[in-house]
Design a protein around this motif. Structure first.
Motif, PDB file in Angstrom:
ATOM      1  N   PHE A 117       0.824  -1.203   0.000  1.00  0.00           N
ATOM      2  CA  PHE A 117       0.000   0.000   0.000  1.00  0.00           C
ATOM      3  C   PHE A 117       0.863   1.260   0.000  1.00  0.00           C
ATOM      4  N   ALA A 118       1.920   1.273   0.831  1.00  0.00           N
ATOM      5  CA  ALA A 118       2.812   2.430   0.875  1.00  0.00           C
ATOM      6  C   ALA A 118       3.609   2.575  -0.416  1.00  0.00           C
ATOM      7  N   LEU A 119       3.840   1.456  -1.086  1.00  0.00           N
ATOM      8  CA  LEU A 119       4.622   1.472  -2.325  1.00  0.00           C
ATOM      9  C   LEU A 119       3.782   1.874  -3.531  1.00  0.00           C
ATOM     10  N   ILE A 120       2.535   1.429  -3.586  1.00  0.00           N
ATOM     11  CA  ILE A 120       1.696   1.595  -4.774  1.00  0.00           C
ATOM     12  C   ILE A 120       0.474   2.467  -4.517  1.00  0.00           C
ATOM     13  N   GLY A 121      -0.074   2.393  -3.301  1.00  0.00           N
ATOM     14  CA  GLY A 121      -1.298   3.110  -2.977  1.00  0.00           C
ATOM     15  C   GLY A 121      -1.082   4.601  -2.816  1.00  0.00           C
ATOM     16  N   ALA A 122      -1.983   5.221  -2.088  1.00  0.00           N
ATOM     17  CA  ALA A 122      -1.909   6.677  -1.923  1.00  0.00           C
ATOM     18  C   ALA A 122      -2.046   7.071  -0.456  1.00  0.00           C
ATOM     19  N   PRO A 123      -1.074   6.661   0.383  1.00  0.00           N
ATOM     20  CA  PRO A 123      -1.144   7.043   1.796  1.00  0.00           C
ATOM     21  C   PRO A 123      -0.967   8.552   1.964  1.00  0.00           C
ATOM     22  N   GLU A 124      -1.752   9.137   2.845  1.00  0.00           N
ATOM     23  CA  GLU A 124      -1.689  10.572   3.100  1.00  0.00           C
ATOM     24  C   GLU A 124      -1.441  10.838   4.580  1.00  0.00           C
ATOM     25  N   VAL A 125      -0.871  11.994   4.846  1.00  0.00           N
ATOM     26  CA  VAL A 125      -0.527  12.392   6.203  1.00  0.00           C
ATOM     27  C   VAL A 125      -1.098  13.778   6.466  1.00  0.00           C
ATOM     28  N   ALA A 126      -1.692  13.951   7.640  1.00  0.00           N
ATOM     29  CA  ALA A 126      -2.201  15.262   8.029  1.00  0.00           C
ATOM     30  C   ALA A 126      -1.137  15.993   8.844  1.00  0.00           C
ATOM     31  N   LEU A 127      -0.660  17.101   8.312  1.00  0.00           N
ATOM     32  CA  LEU A 127       0.290  17.955   9.014  1.00  0.00           C
ATOM     33  C   LEU A 127      -0.419  19.233   9.445  1.00  0.00           C
ATOM     34  N   ALA A 128       0.280  20.058  10.196  1.00  0.00           N
ATOM     35  CA  ALA A 128      -0.317  21.327  10.626  1.00  0.00           C
ATOM     36  C   ALA A 128      -0.686  22.196   9.431  1.00  0.00           C
ATOM     37  N   SER A 129       0.058  22.040   8.348  1.00  0.00           N
ATOM     38  CA  SER A 129      -0.180  22.848   7.142  1.00  0.00           C
ATOM     39  C   SER A 129      -1.265  22.258   6.247  1.00  0.00           C
ATOM     40  N   GLY A 130      -1.729  21.034   6.549  1.00  0.00           N
ATOM     41  CA  GLY A 130      -2.744  20.395   5.728  1.00  0.00           C
ATOM     42  C   GLY A 130      -2.386  18.949   5.423  1.00  0.00           C
ATOM     43  N   THR A 131      -3.251  18.269   4.674  1.00  0.00           N
ATOM     44  CA  THR A 131      -3.031  16.871   4.318  1.00  0.00           C
ATOM     45  C   THR A 131      -2.191  16.781   3.053  1.00  0.00           C
ATOM     46  N   THR A 194       3.927  -6.674  -8.437  1.00  0.00           N
ATOM     47  CA  THR A 194       4.372  -5.331  -8.052  1.00  0.00           C
ATOM     48  C   THR A 194       4.940  -4.584  -9.248  1.00  0.00           C
ATOM     49  N   TYR A 195       5.738  -5.266 -10.044  1.00  0.00           N
ATOM     50  CA  TYR A 195       6.329  -4.612 -11.221  1.00  0.00           C
ATOM     51  C   TYR A 195       5.244  -4.199 -12.211  1.00  0.00           C
ATOM     52  N   VAL A 196       4.283  -5.078 -12.447  1.00  0.00           N
ATOM     53  CA  VAL A 196       3.184  -4.755 -13.365  1.00  0.00           C
ATOM     54  C   VAL A 196       2.385  -3.565 -12.829  1.00  0.00           C
ATOM     55  N   ASP A 197       2.104  -3.586 -11.530  1.00  0.00           N
ATOM     56  CA  ASP A 197       1.348  -2.487 -10.930  1.00  0.00           C
ATOM     57  C   ASP A 197       2.068  -1.151 -11.088  1.00  0.00           C
ATOM     58  N   MET A 198       3.365  -1.141 -10.775  1.00  0.00           N
ATOM     59  CA  MET A 198       4.112   0.115 -10.769  1.00  0.00           C
ATOM     60  C   MET A 198       4.473   0.593 -12.173  1.00  0.00           C
ATOM     61  N   ALA A 205      -5.226   1.779  -6.427  1.00  0.00           N
ATOM     62  CA  ALA A 205      -6.007   0.648  -5.920  1.00  0.00           C
ATOM     63  C   ALA A 205      -5.426  -0.704  -6.327  1.00  0.00           C
ATOM     64  N   SER A 206      -4.459  -0.713  -7.239  1.00  0.00           N
ATOM     65  CA  SER A 206      -3.941  -1.992  -7.736  1.00  0.00           C
ATOM     66  C   SER A 206      -3.136  -2.755  -6.688  1.00  0.00           C
ATOM     67  N   TRP A 207      -2.825  -2.111  -5.560  1.00  0.00           N
ATOM     68  CA  TRP A 207      -2.128  -2.844  -4.496  1.00  0.00           C
ATOM     69  C   TRP A 207      -3.002  -3.958  -3.931  1.00  0.00           C
ATOM     70  N   TRP A 208      -4.313  -3.919  -4.232  1.00  0.00           N
ATOM     71  CA  TRP A 208      -5.197  -4.982  -3.773  1.00  0.00           C
ATOM     72  C   TRP A 208      -4.894  -6.314  -4.465  1.00  0.00           C
ATOM     73  N   ILE A 209      -4.273  -6.272  -5.620  1.00  0.00           N
ATOM     74  CA  ILE A 209      -3.824  -7.522  -6.243  1.00  0.00           C
ATOM     75  C   ILE A 209      -2.809  -8.200  -5.336  1.00  0.00           C
ATOM     76  N   ILE A 210      -1.861  -7.405  -4.822  1.00  0.00           N
ATOM     77  CA  ILE A 210      -0.806  -7.946  -3.960  1.00  0.00           C
ATOM     78  C   ILE A 210      -1.385  -8.358  -2.613  1.00  0.00           C
ATOM     79  N   LEU A 211      -2.308  -7.552  -2.081  1.00  0.00           N
ATOM     80  CA  LEU A 211      -2.989  -7.928  -0.840  1.00  0.00           C
ATOM     81  C   LEU A 211      -3.650  -9.291  -0.997  1.00  0.00           C
ATOM     82  N   THR A 212      -4.319  -9.491  -2.121  1.00  0.00           N
ATOM     83  CA  THR A 212      -5.002 -10.762  -2.369  1.00  0.00           C
ATOM     84  C   THR A 212      -4.017 -11.918  -2.422  1.00  0.00           C
ATOM     85  N   LEU A 213      -2.874 -11.712  -3.060  1.00  0.00           N
ATOM     86  CA  LEU A 213      -1.865 -12.774  -3.141  1.00  0.00           C
ATOM     87  C   LEU A 213      -1.385 -13.185  -1.755  1.00  0.00           C
TER      88      LEU A 213
END
Length: 344
Positions: A117-131, A194-198, A205-213
């Motif tokens: 998920f961290a490699l392929i997905g879209a993790p976000e972080v909320a900072l004082a300046s915004g997300t 992973t290579y195909v996804d990236m 959302a394609s990290w769900w292929i790897i999650l499924t594996l």
């Protein structure tokens, strides 16, 4: 008199579990209700691997609390390098496979997909300046790792007292020979996916292929076949459940987060007592509701994740069936040669 005493004694553990449960979810709820509510999802990522780790004991759960943020932190550094990312995830897959010799693969199979998920997905972080995207700066990446670690360590701190009140069964271990095939299967499929996804899919959302594996590929072929069917059925049921939650609570984002956390807590209990598809039916909406953006994104993302789950499951069963046939053929050949030599 004896009956009243028995009922009173039985109520004490239930009261204790209820209070511990409230204590467990309190930081998540407080974070979800704060101006930095986007970080609640990061806290959530640290929770489930530790819960699964508690089935193997506090030490394994502590390892999960440290392993998950570490894997995700490394993944952020490789997001722009498809080949390096594929090699990294293949190594992670091999490690999950060999961990089955200690019965650790249940926990590891939940930490490893979060690395994807961290490699392929879209993790976000909320900072004082915004997300912001988690990979936008060293600071944002550090904040991501810190919240995931905090969620895991808090779950360990409280969860160990909850697990002491429950009868948890330690996951079984497997032989080196079985673990070796398990590791090779995971490493190969996860690395290629992973290579195909990236390189080509470019879909968060394609990290769900790897999650499924990671969740359907098991040390034994028969178990993998059953998991493929259960995973697809459970994911589709869970997708419908997620859509229902969004439809009912679309104006209450805090309520959606709480529902996701409750589903996360219920899922491991179902994993002990219910069929696997029932467990997946609860876990799927929990993950979807926490790894997708607003309510509009959840609706479209749920459908997309269901499609990627089916793709991953079909790919897994095809590769595993071919591999199983090859292994069985080689085994029969060796047995035939041995019989000839023994007969001579």
């Amino acid at each position: 008199m004896a009956t009243e005493k028995s009922e009173s004694t039985g109520q004490l553990p239930m009261m204790k579990l209820s209070l511990l449960g409230l204590l467990l979810v309190a930081p998540f709820i407080a974070l979800s209700a704060s101006p930095m509510s986007d970080n609640a999802a990061l806290w959530f990522f640290g929770v489930l691997p530790v819960i699964i780790g508690l089935f193997g004991g506090s030490r394994l759960a502590f390892g999960a609390a440290l392993l998950t943020p570490t894997l995700m932190g490394i993944s952020l550094l490789l997001r722009d390098f498809p080949l390096a990312g594929a090699i990294y995830m293949a190594i992670v897959g091999a490690a999950v496979g060999f961990s089955a010799m200690r019965g650790w693969h249940g926990m590891a199979s939940f930490s490893a997909p979060l690395a994807a998920f961290a490699l392929i997905g879209a993790p976000e972080v909320a900072l004082a300046s915004g997300t912001v995207p988690a990979d936008s700066s060293f600071r944002s990446g550090l904040v991501m790792v810190a919240f995931i670690a905090a969620g895991g360590l808090w779950t360990l701190l409280v969860g160990r007292y909850i697990s002491a009140e429950l009868e948890l069964h330690r996951p079984p271990s497997v032989s080196f020979r079985v673990a070796r095939y398990f590791a090779l299967s995971l490493a190969g499929m996860v690395g290629v996916a992973t290579y195909v996804d990236m390189q080509w899919l470019h879909s968060p959302a394609s990290w769900w292929i790897i999650l499924t594996l990671f969740v359907v590929v098991q040390p034994y072929y028969a178990a993998s076949g059953r998991r493929v069917v259960a995973r697809v059925v459970g994911t589709l049921v869970g997708a419908v459940l997620a859509l229902l939650v969004v439809d009912l609570l679309q104006d209450y984002p805090l309520a959606i987060s709480i529902v996701a956390l409750v589903l996360t807590m219920v899922a491991p209990v179902l994993n002990m007592k219910a069929p696997y598809w029932g467990y997946v039916s609860f876990l799927t909406p929990a993950v979807v509701l926490q790894t997708t953006g607003g309510t509009d994104a959840i609706v479209s993302g749920t459908i997309e994740r269901a499609v990627y789950t089916v793709i991953g499951a079909v790919a897994a069963i095809i590769v595993l069936t071919i591999g199983h046939a090859v292994v069985m053929k080689r085994s029969r050949t060796k047995e035939g040669r041995s019989a000839v030599l023994h007969g001579s």
